[in-house]
Design an enzyme around this catalytic site. Structure first.
Site, PDB file in Angstrom:
ATOM      1  N   ASP A   7       0.871  -1.178   0.000  1.00 38.28           N
ATOM      2  CA  ASP A   7       0.000   0.000   0.000  1.00 38.28           C
ATOM      3  C   ASP A   7       0.908   1.228   0.000  1.00 38.28           C
ATOM      4  O   ASP A   7       2.140   1.106  -0.178  1.00 38.28           O
ATOM      5  CB  ASP A   7      -1.001  -0.042   1.169  1.00 38.28           C
ATOM      6  N   CYS A  64       3.160  -3.146   4.024  1.00 37.62           N
ATOM      7  CA  CYS A  64       2.315  -1.995   4.368  1.00 37.62           C
ATOM      8  C   CYS A  64       3.071  -1.216   5.448  1.00 37.62           C
ATOM      9  O   CYS A  64       4.279  -1.387   5.600  1.00 37.62           O
ATOM     10  CB  CYS A  64       0.908  -2.419   4.789  1.00 37.62           C
ATOM     11  N   THR A  66       2.959  -1.256   8.867  1.00 37.65           N
ATOM     12  CA  THR A  66       3.489  -2.134   9.921  1.00 37.65           C
ATOM     13  C   THR A  66       3.682  -3.572   9.454  1.00 37.65           C
ATOM     14  O   THR A  66       4.374  -4.342  10.118  1.00 37.65           O
ATOM     15  CB  THR A  66       2.493  -2.194  11.092  1.00 37.65           C
ATOM     16  N   HIS A  97      11.724 -22.887   9.180  1.00 36.13           N
ATOM     17  CA  HIS A  97      10.757 -23.642   9.986  1.00 36.13           C
ATOM     18  C   HIS A  97       9.330 -23.575   9.440  1.00 36.13           C
ATOM     19  O   HIS A  97       8.581 -24.537   9.553  1.00 36.13           O
ATOM     20  CB  HIS A  97      10.746 -23.126  11.431  1.00 36.13           C
ATOM     21  N   HIS A 132       9.141 -30.053  11.040  1.00 38.16           N
ATOM     22  CA  HIS A 132       8.384 -28.846  10.680  1.00 38.16           C
ATOM     23  C   HIS A 132       7.266 -29.163   9.690  1.00 38.16           C
ATOM     24  O   HIS A 132       6.233 -28.518   9.687  1.00 38.16           O
ATOM     25  CB  HIS A 132       9.316 -27.771  10.135  1.00 38.16           C
TER      26      HIS A 132
END
Ligand code: RB5
Length: 151
Positions: A7, A64, A66, A97, A132
């Protein structure tokens, strides 16, 4: 194929990441945004995560402000494992992982230098498999149960 989207909050970092991808000879498709106008992150998460979910692309990067909104949206898509990472260790673990098929970054959280390092680490790290894979299989099982209305 790698697909990338952001964004307005992630645009500047996305451009730096694109330059880094180009300098390592990695092809990518840019799904926007392409200018600093305010836009809604779910629209771009949908494009990138949709491509991964359908199998049209193998890897994605979402950015974005955060990274939180992009992660929340991308992880709604079946088969998507979007990992929000904030340092080099998390970028490594996201692949080693979790076999994350989307790396999510915060343009207002990371320096360009650190983010580029993280992208390179994520791309260069191999998935470890083994124990995993049992956990990823459980995620897929949970996802199938939710989709079937059984969880
Ligand atoms: C946009 O202002 C901001 O909310 C967005 O970039 C992101 O940080 C959301 O999680």
């Amino acid at each position: 194929m790698l697909v990338i989207g952001s964004d307005h909050g992630g645009l500047e970092l996305k451009q730096a990441v694109q330059a880094a991808l180009a300098s390592r000879g990695m092809a990518f498709d840019d799904y926007g945004t392409s200018n600093s106008d305010s836009v809604d992150y779910p629209d771009f998460a949908e494009k990138v995560a949709g491509a991964i979910s359908r199998g049209d692309a193998e890897l994605g990067i979402l950015i974005c402000g955060t990274g939180i909104g992009m992660s929340i949206t991308a992880n709604k898509f079946p088969g998507v494992r979007a990992a929000l990472a904030t340092d080099e260790f998390m970028a490594q673990m996201a692949k080693e992982h979790n076999n994350a098929n989307i790396l999510v970054l915060g343009g207002r959280v990371l320096t360009v230098e650190l983010a580029v390092k993280m992208v390179n680490i994520w791309l260069d790290t191999a998935y470890e498999g083994g124990r995993h894979q049992l956990r990823l299989d459980k995620i897929a099982k949970v996802e199938a149960a939710v989709l079937a209305g059984k969880s």
